[in-house]
Write a protein that holds these residues in place. Structure first.
Motif, PDB file in Angstrom:
ATOM      1  N   GLU A 113       0.829  -1.207   0.000  1.00 48.68           N
ATOM      2  CA  GLU A 113       0.000   0.000   0.000  1.00 48.68           C
ATOM      3  C   GLU A 113       0.864   1.257   0.000  1.00 48.68           C
ATOM      4  OE1 GLU A 113      -0.415  -2.636   1.792  1.00 48.68           O
ATOM      5  OE2 GLU A 113      -2.502  -3.305   1.617  1.00 48.68           O
ATOM      6  N   ALA A 114       1.994   1.209   0.711  1.00 50.08           N
ATOM      7  CA  ALA A 114       2.891   2.370   0.757  1.00 50.08           C
ATOM      8  C   ALA A 114       3.471   2.659  -0.623  1.00 50.08           C
ATOM      9  CB  ALA A 114       4.012   2.125   1.762  1.00 50.08           C
ATOM     10  N   LEU A 115       3.851   1.611  -1.337  1.00 52.89           N
ATOM     11  CA  LEU A 115       4.407   1.793  -2.680  1.00 52.89           C
ATOM     12  C   LEU A 115       3.339   2.332  -3.629  1.00 52.89           C
ATOM     13  CD1 LEU A 115       6.851   1.501  -4.522  1.00 52.89           C
ATOM     14  CD2 LEU A 115       6.160  -0.874  -4.955  1.00 52.89           C
ATOM     15  N   ALA A 116       2.129   1.822  -3.522  1.00 50.92           N
ATOM     16  CA  ALA A 116       1.031   2.319  -4.360  1.00 50.92           C
ATOM     17  C   ALA A 116       0.745   3.788  -4.064  1.00 50.92           C
ATOM     18  CB  ALA A 116      -0.228   1.485  -4.129  1.00 50.92           C
ATOM     19  N   ALA A 117       0.842   4.172  -2.785  1.00 50.21           N
ATOM     20  CA  ALA A 117       0.617   5.571  -2.406  1.00 50.21           C
ATOM     21  C   ALA A 117       1.713   6.473  -2.955  1.00 50.21           C
ATOM     22  CB  ALA A 117       0.545   5.693  -0.884  1.00 50.21           C
ATOM     23  N   LEU A 118       2.945   5.972  -2.982  1.00 46.57           N
ATOM     24  CA  LEU A 118       4.051   6.757  -3.530  1.00 46.57           C
ATOM     25  C   LEU A 118       3.862   6.981  -5.031  1.00 46.57           C
ATOM     26  CD1 LEU A 118       6.780   8.121  -2.967  1.00 46.57           C
ATOM     27  CD2 LEU A 118       7.882   5.930  -3.514  1.00 46.57           C
ATOM     28  N   VAL A 119       3.415   5.958  -5.732  1.00 48.49           N
ATOM     29  CA  VAL A 119       3.127   6.092  -7.161  1.00 48.49           C
ATOM     30  C   VAL A 119       2.026   7.128  -7.374  1.00 48.49           C
ATOM     31  CG1 VAL A 119       2.216   4.928  -9.206  1.00 48.49           C
ATOM     32  CG2 VAL A 119       3.870   3.752  -7.732  1.00 48.49           C
ATOM     33  N   ALA A 120       0.964   7.037  -6.582  1.00 53.17           N
ATOM     34  CA  ALA A 120      -0.154   7.977  -6.702  1.00 53.17           C
ATOM     35  C   ALA A 120       0.293   9.403  -6.407  1.00 53.17           C
ATOM     36  CB  ALA A 120      -1.282   7.575  -5.753  1.00 53.17           C
ATOM     37  N   PHE A 121       1.188   9.553  -5.430  1.00 56.02           N
ATOM     38  CA  PHE A 121       1.694  10.890  -5.110  1.00 56.02           C
ATOM     39  C   PHE A 121       2.411  11.504  -6.307  1.00 56.02           C
ATOM     40  CE2 PHE A 121       5.522  13.304  -4.155  1.00 56.02           C
ATOM     41  CZ  PHE A 121       4.969  14.434  -3.568  1.00 56.02           C
ATOM     42  N   ASN A 122       3.320  10.744  -6.919  1.00 61.17           N
ATOM     43  CA  ASN A 122       4.055  11.262  -8.080  1.00 61.17           C
ATOM     44  C   ASN A 122       3.103  11.643  -9.207  1.00 61.17           C
ATOM     45  OD1 ASN A 122       7.281  10.963  -8.082  1.00 61.17           O
ATOM     46  ND2 ASN A 122       6.403   9.435  -6.717  1.00 61.17           N
ATOM     47  N   TRP A 123       2.154  10.782  -9.471  1.00 56.47           N
ATOM     48  CA  TRP A 123       1.175  11.033 -10.528  1.00 56.47           C
ATOM     49  C   TRP A 123       0.412  12.328 -10.267  1.00 56.47           C
ATOM     50  CZ3 TRP A 123      -0.328   9.994 -15.232  1.00 56.47           C
ATOM     51  CH2 TRP A 123      -1.663  10.100 -15.611  1.00 56.47           C
ATOM     52  N   GLN A 124      -0.096  12.480  -9.053  1.00 52.01           N
ATOM     53  CA  GLN A 124      -0.900  13.651  -8.723  1.00 52.01           C
ATOM     54  C   GLN A 124      -0.060  14.921  -8.677  1.00 52.01           C
ATOM     55  OE1 GLN A 124      -4.127  13.403  -8.638  1.00 52.01           O
ATOM     56  NE2 GLN A 124      -4.426  15.596  -8.283  1.00 52.01           N
ATOM     57  N   TYR A 125       1.182  14.800  -8.222  1.00 51.98           N
ATOM     58  CA  TYR A 125       2.029  15.988  -8.089  1.00 51.98           C
ATOM     59  C   TYR A 125       2.284  16.635  -9.448  1.00 51.98           C
ATOM     60  CZ  TYR A 125       5.494  19.115  -6.084  1.00 51.98           C
ATOM     61  OH  TYR A 125       6.164  20.239  -5.668  1.00 51.98           O
ATOM     62  N   TYR A 126       2.499  15.827 -10.464  1.00 54.78           N
ATOM     63  CA  TYR A 126       2.744  16.385 -11.795  1.00 54.78           C
ATOM     64  C   TYR A 126       1.503  17.071 -12.355  1.00 54.78           C
ATOM     65  CZ  TYR A 126       7.037  13.645 -11.662  1.00 54.78           C
ATOM     66  OH  TYR A 126       8.251  13.123 -11.310  1.00 54.78           O
ATOM     67  N   TRP A 127       0.331  16.566 -11.996  1.00 55.41           N
ATOM     68  CA  TRP A 127      -0.896  17.218 -12.451  1.00 55.41           C
ATOM     69  C   TRP A 127      -1.104  18.549 -11.741  1.00 55.41           C
ATOM     70  CZ3 TRP A 127      -3.799  16.167 -16.570  1.00 55.41           C
ATOM     71  CH2 TRP A 127      -3.633  14.920 -17.181  1.00 55.41           C
ATOM     72  N   GLU A 128      -0.755  18.612 -10.479  1.00 60.11           N
ATOM     73  CA  GLU A 128      -0.987  19.823  -9.695  1.00 60.11           C
ATOM     74  C   GLU A 128       0.122  20.855  -9.855  1.00 60.11           C
ATOM     75  OE1 GLU A 128      -1.457  18.403  -5.726  1.00 60.11           O
ATOM     76  OE2 GLU A 128      -3.465  17.570  -6.092  1.00 60.11           O
ATOM     77  N   ASN A 129       1.275  20.448 -10.380  1.00 57.83           N
ATOM     78  CA  ASN A 129       2.413  21.360 -10.525  1.00 57.83           C
ATOM     79  C   ASN A 129       3.000  21.271 -11.934  1.00 57.83           C
ATOM     80  OD1 ASN A 129       3.020  22.247  -7.476  1.00 57.83           O
ATOM     81  ND2 ASN A 129       2.490  20.070  -7.496  1.00 57.83           N
ATOM     82  N   PRO A 130       2.228  21.649 -12.940  1.00 57.82           N
ATOM     83  CA  PRO A 130       2.712  21.520 -14.323  1.00 57.82           C
ATOM     84  C   PRO A 130       3.925  22.391 -14.624  1.00 57.82           C
ATOM     85  CG  PRO A 130       0.700  22.827 -14.241  1.00 57.82           C
ATOM     86  CD  PRO A 130       0.873  22.225 -12.883  1.00 57.82           C
ATOM     87  N   GLU A 131       4.137  23.445 -13.816  1.00 55.14           N
ATOM     88  CA  GLU A 131       5.306  24.296 -14.056  1.00 55.14           C
ATOM     89  C   GLU A 131       6.604  23.512 -13.883  1.00 55.14           C
ATOM     90  OE1 GLU A 131       4.329  24.507  -9.724  1.00 55.14           O
ATOM     91  OE2 GLU A 131       3.173  24.694 -11.583  1.00 55.14           O
ATOM     92  N   ARG A 216      -9.924   8.236 -17.730  1.00 56.79           N
ATOM     93  CA  ARG A 216      -8.682   7.710 -18.313  1.00 56.79           C
ATOM     94  C   ARG A 216      -7.520   7.871 -17.337  1.00 56.79           C
ATOM     95  NH1 ARG A 216      -9.001   6.335 -23.604  1.00 56.79           N
ATOM     96  NH2 ARG A 216     -10.669   7.270 -24.858  1.00 56.79           N
ATOM     97  N   ARG A 217      -7.484   9.002 -16.660  1.00 57.39           N
ATOM     98  CA  ARG A 217      -6.409   9.245 -15.702  1.00 57.39           C
ATOM     99  C   ARG A 217      -6.473   8.252 -14.545  1.00 57.39           C
ATOM    100  NH1 ARG A 217      -7.025  15.615 -14.766  1.00 57.39           N
ATOM    101  NH2 ARG A 217      -5.892  15.061 -12.858  1.00 57.39           N
ATOM    102  N   LYS A 218      -7.662   7.993 -14.042  1.00 62.43           N
ATOM    103  CA  LYS A 218      -7.821   7.023 -12.952  1.00 62.43           C
ATOM    104  C   LYS A 218      -7.412   5.628 -13.406  1.00 62.43           C
ATOM    105  CE  LYS A 218     -11.657   7.094 -10.650  1.00 62.43           C
ATOM    106  NZ  LYS A 218     -13.112   7.194 -10.349  1.00 62.43           N
ATOM    107  N   ALA A 219      -7.805   5.289 -14.628  1.00 62.39           N
ATOM    108  CA  ALA A 219      -7.470   3.962 -15.152  1.00 62.39           C
ATOM    109  C   ALA A 219      -5.964   3.816 -15.337  1.00 62.39           C
ATOM    110  CB  ALA A 219      -8.199   3.726 -16.474  1.00 62.39           C
TER     111      ALA A 219
END
Length: 238
Positions: A113-131, A216-219
Motif C-alpha cells: 500500500e505504501a508503494l502504491a501511495a508513492l506512485v499515486a503521489f508522483n502522478w498527482q504531483y505532476y498534475w498539480e504542478n505543471p510548471e 482515463r487518468r484514474k485507469a
C-alpha cells in the motif's frame, strides 16, 4: 456671545480645514513595505511562472521584476544573474517536491500500500504542478548542469531514501523480491507518471483520445500501480 473677531477668525479658518480634510481623504494609502525575504520570495515565484511559460531562452528579467512588483536592481541583488536565478528556481521546485513527498503518511508495515501511495503521489504531483514539467524541460536543454550539488546530493538522496525504506520493508515482510533494484523502480515510476503528463497534448492529438479525461487518468494510475507492484512482487507470490 462670540465677538465679531472670533466669528471672523472661524470663517477664515473654515476653508483651510476643508482643504486639509480634502487632502487627507484624497491621499493614497501608503503601500506596506515588504521584508527582504518577502521581496526575494515574490521574485522567485514570478520567475517560476516566467520560466515555466516562456522557457529559459524566452524568459525576461524585466517581466519577472514587474510581475513581482519589484525592479531589476533587486532581482540582481538577490540572484546575481538570470542563470543563477534559474538555478534557484530549479532548487526551489525540487525542495517543494521533496517536502511534499516527505509529508506523506506511509505505513511501512503495509509496504504494498505504501508503494502504491508513492506512485499515486508522483502522478498527482505532476498534475498539480505543471510548471515543474516545463522547467525540467528547459533544464534538459542545459544537459542537467544545474541539477548538481545540493539538488543531487540532498533532494535526490531524500527521494531514493524513501523508496528504499519502502522496498526494504517489503523485502523484510517477504512481500517484495530481495533483488529489487531501487534505480529501476524509481525510473519506472517516473517514466510511467511523468511521460503521460508531460506529453499530454501531443499524445492526445496523435492518438485522437482525450488523455486528460478523469476516467482515463484514474485507469492509467491503477495500471501503473499494478505494473510497479508486479515489478517488485516475489516470484513465488504470483
Amino acid at each position: 456671545m462670540a465677538s465679531e473677531t472670533d466669528v471672523a477668525a472661524r470663517e477664515l479658518a473654515a476653508p483651510r480645514r476643508k482643504a486639509a480634510a480634502k487632502r487627507n481623504t484624497s491621499a493614497k494609502p501608503r503601500r506596506r513595505t515588504r521584508t527582504p525575504d518577502q521581496t526575494r520570495e515574490a521574485l522567485l515565484r514570478a520567475a517560476i511562472a516566467e520560466f515555466a511559460r516562456e522557457g529559459y531562452g524566452g524568459a525576461r528579467v524585466d517581466r519577472i521584476s514587474k510581475a513581482a512588483k519589484s525592479n531589476d536592481r533587486m532581482l540582481y541583488y538577490y540572484f546575481v544573474s538570470k542563470e543563477k536565478l534559474f538555478h534557484h528556481v530549479i532548487e526551489h521546485c525540487y525542495a517543494q517536491l521533496v517536502a511534499s513527498e516527505e509529508a506523506l503518511d506511509l505505513d511501512l508495515t503495509r509496504p504494498r500500500e505504501a508503494l502504491a501511495a508513492l506512485v499515486a503521489f508522483n502522478w498527482q504531483y505532476y498534475w498539480e504542478n505543471p510548471e515543474l514539467l516545463s522547467i525540467l524541460a528547459s533544464e534538459n536543454l542545459f544537459k542537467g548542469r544545474h541539477v548538481k550539488n545540493k539538488i543531487r546530493d540532498v533532494f535526490a538522496n531524500a527521494q531514493f531514501g524513501l523508496l528504499e525504506r519502502i522496498l526494504n520493508a517489503g523485502i523484510d515482510r517477504r512481500d517484495f523480491r530481495p533483488d529489487c533494484d531501487r534505480t529501476f523502480i524509481y525510473l519506472s515510476i517516473l517514466s510511467l507518471t511523468y511521460f503521460y503528463r508531460s506529453n499530454l497534448y501531443t499524445l492526445s492529438n496523435y492518438m485522437q483520445i482525450d488523455l486528460a479525461d478523469q476516467e482515463r487518468r484514474k485507469a492509467w494510475l491503477a495500471h501503473v500501480q499494478a505494473m510497479i507492484e508486479d515489478l517488485v512482487r516475489r516470484r513465488d507470490d504470483r
